[in-house]
Write an enzyme that holds these catalytic residues in place. Structure first.
Site, mmCIF file in Angstrom:
data_model
loop_
_atom_site.group_PDB
_atom_site.id
_atom_site.type_symbol
_atom_site.label_atom_id
_atom_site.label_comp_id
_atom_site.label_asym_id
_atom_site.label_seq_id
_atom_site.Cartn_x
_atom_site.Cartn_y
_atom_site.Cartn_z
ATOM 1 N N SER A 163 0.819 -1.209 0.000
ATOM 2 C CA SER A 163 0.000 0.000 0.000
ATOM 3 C C SER A 163 0.852 1.257 0.000
ATOM 4 C CB SER A 163 -0.908 0.009 1.237
ATOM 5 O OG SER A 163 -1.501 1.287 1.418
ATOM 6 N N SER A 227 2.665 -3.343 -8.973
ATOM 7 C CA SER A 227 3.115 -4.098 -7.799
ATOM 8 C C SER A 227 2.793 -5.584 -7.884
ATOM 9 C CB SER A 227 2.436 -3.527 -6.551
ATOM 10 O OG SER A 227 1.014 -3.689 -6.657
ATOM 11 N N SER A 242 -6.216 -1.194 -10.380
ATOM 12 C CA SER A 242 -6.180 -1.192 -11.838
ATOM 13 C C SER A 242 -4.837 -1.754 -12.272
ATOM 14 C CB SER A 242 -6.354 0.226 -12.385
ATOM 15 O OG SER A 242 -6.292 0.249 -13.798
ATOM 16 N N TYR A 500 -0.622 10.000 -13.822
ATOM 17 C CA TYR A 500 0.300 9.598 -12.753
ATOM 18 C C TYR A 500 1.356 10.686 -12.618
ATOM 19 C CZ TYR A 500 1.291 5.140 -10.306
ATOM 20 O OH TYR A 500 1.400 4.116 -9.405
#
Length: 583
Positions: A163, A227, A242, A500
């Site tokens: 996370s 990830s 996503s 991003y």
């Protein structure tokens, strides 16, 4: 006390990724150690352009590391407050646990800048869990949740621990004992239906392992977040994730068919293998994006597809970012996106070029000819160009080739020049090593992190421009001379896209670099809202974005979430404190 051997020795405890993979500096030359990624295909070969880029953009002095790359685990840990009676009860039902300090520390954090900076500077987080439990199947989770409610403890479910929103950290103000429920033992394929193209897994399975199991049988899930080597299937659902190939396979909400989630008041589940139903509200939406607040996701059923036999990369160069965005918009308008299509702005283009290897005189001459054509013949400007990278997947060469030709025709209509397969592959694979660079940067007084948003097409360019200008102004006011803010368009939709951002700066003259970064990100987030962007596209909310939650949703929606929380978890056993600052 029942102890267990740490099963993740090859994963860093205070940084990103594998312990055998990292950027390192030897005699002021930058290398990538390890052979898991294409960038590290030769440990004896440095990255010849990276030093110059780092010096020019961020004033990095490779002679003066500020934080050691390798730091030791703490010598002392706070005592566990877990009730001994609780441990006796879970021992009776055969559940593995540990209250050892290292095990608790390893699962006390995710991958936010604040968490990693704290660990790299040899400090403990504000709070670490009191115990770590490993359940092996759904039924054990049910028993644990009942016992936790009985003993008034808190459960935080954790999968891969990747996370970047603070979602897996322990709430500092929580007074009750905190238990980490590690789902990594729940990693089996439960069943696969090759006729219906569906498969069910336990939620703790890691993305890479899930794909290995499916591909061995000739299938793929296709969900590939940055990830995916470390994040879990349950984590994907809990954060509404996503992936880079969502154009073909969909986001996690498109892939999800069924689930089981253990809540404090019972089991919420959708087990039937049916493509669609019309029978009232779909409570799958309660599970998606729940971020550990409502229960533990134990099983997940997903769509699968036959494994593509053809994979091709490509790339195109545009004169500037605005034209590139217009090309991306046209590709989305015609609904002909390949598996992945992403657009890097000029700053990211230069950064990607800095990570290239030097592969001999023939390669150098080829690059010189390309640059001569691009800048002398076509009059492109090195300080404005941007690059679109593409990945195509299919089942026949003709299908992939025709798709590439269609995209090429669109790109050429915007004066895009083909930059070739190698640049496309480099751009795609760069995604998997960017987080490793964050750890190297910390060593040399650079703090850096990413954040993302989704935005309508008609507001995309103004949002990118305004956020960059906002950060630039703030850095000037804070006397931060060396900084970088860049962006890329990573996913596209009919009505908008995901943007991003990457933000980093040299903190040589700053006392609290993490606080400064959080200040800058807050300003950027506020600017994003002003420009019509969302709180998040796929990273979720966690704790670090919870203060913005009511900016994104109405008070009525926030109250509705509180009501769902109160019904499903009246005692706040799942007191991870994500999404809402105040319940």
């Amino acid at each position: 006390m029942k102890t267990r051997e740490n099963e993740k020795p090859n994963i860093k405890w205070n940084g990103w990724g594998y312990t055998d993979s990292l950027f390192m500096v030897i005699d002021e030359k930058v290398y990538f150690k390890g052979n898991r990624y294409s960038i590290g295909n030769d440990e004896n070969e440095p990255l010849p352009y990276f030093k110059e880029w780092a010096q020019n953009v961020l004033n990095v002095n490779l002679k003066e590391p500020a934080i050691p790359i390798e730091s030791s685990l703490p010598q002392f840990y706070p005592d566990s407050a877990i009730p001994e009676e609780f441990l006796q009860e879970i021992t009776k039902i055969g559940i593995e646990y540990s209250i050892e300090g290292e095990e608790r520390l390893r699962r006390s954090h995710g991958q936010t800048l604040q968490e990693i900076y704290t660990l790299r500077t040899s400090k403990l987080p504000g709070r670490i869990p009191d115990a770590v439990l490993w359940c092996k199947h759904h039924e054990q989770v049910e028993k644990i949740v009942k016992l936790t409610r009985q003993y008034n403890c808190v459960i935080i479910p954790i999968g891969g621990g990747t996370s970047v929103s603070g979602a897996s950290s322990c709430p500092i103000l929580e007074k009750r004992p905190i238990i980490i429920l590690d789902t990594s033992k729940m990693n089996r394929l439960l069943w696969i239906n090759e006729e219906n193209l569906t498969a069910s897994f336990e939620a703790g399975i890691i993305g890479r392992n899930l794909e290995q199991i499916l591909q061995a049988k000739g299938f793929t899930c296709g969900h590939e977040p940055d990830s995916y080597e470390f994040s879990s299937l349950g984590g994907w659902v809990a954060t509404r994730a996503s992936g880079m190939k969502k154009n073909v396979y969909g986001n996690i909400e498109d892939i999800l068919i069924g689930f089981r989630m253990v809540t404090a008041n019972g089991v919420l589940q959708k087990l039937y293998d049916i493509p669609r139903m019309s029978c009232g509200p779909d409570f799958t939406q309660v599970v998606l994006g729940s971020e550990g607040m409502l229960g533990v996701i134990t099983e997940v059923t997903v769509k699968i597809r036959p494994l593509p036999t053809i994979k091709r990369y490509n790339s195109f160069v545009f004169r500037h970012f605005e034209i590139g965005v217009k090309c991306m918009r046209e590709i989305a308008r015609q609904r002909c996106q390949p598996a992945s299509v992403r657009l890097m702005d000029n700053e990211q283009f230069k950064f990607g070029q800095a990570l290239r290897h030097c592969n001999g005189i023939a390669s150098i001459l080829k690059e010189m000819l390309k640059k001569f054509y691009l800048f002398s013949i076509k009059n492109f400007d090195t300080d404005n160009i941007c690059v679109m990278t593409l990945l195509f997947e299919g089942y026949t060469f003709d299908d992939v080739d025709s798709h590439l030709k269609k995209i090429s025709k669109i790109a050429e209509s915007f004066e895009g020049l083909c930059a070739g397969e190698n640049n496309g592959r480099l751009g795609y694979n760069l995604t998997f090593v960017i987080a490793y660079i964050r750890d190297l940067a910390l060593t040399y007084k650079i703090v850096a992190e990413s954040f993302e948003t989704s935005v309508p097409w008609d507001k995309t360019l103004s949002l990118c421009k305004n956020v960059k200008e906002c950060i630039q102004k703030a850095c000037e006011e804070l006397s931060i001379k060396y900084f970088l803010v860049s962006c890329r368009v990573t996913q596209t939709y009919d009505s908008g896209c995901c943007v991003y951002f990457y933000l980093g700066f040299n903190w040589s003259n700053q006392k609290d670099p993490v606080a400064i970064f959080e200040h800058l990100e807050t300003l950027a987030r506020e600017e994003i809202f002003k420009c019509g962007g969302s709180i998040s596209h796929h990273h979720g909310i966690g704790k670090i974005r919870s203060k913005f939650y009511t900016n994104q949703v109405s008070n009525y929606e926030a109250d509705l979430f509180r009501a769902v929380k109160k019904f499903m978890d009246p005692d706040n056993i799942f007191g991870v404190a994500n999404i809402l600052c105040h319940l």
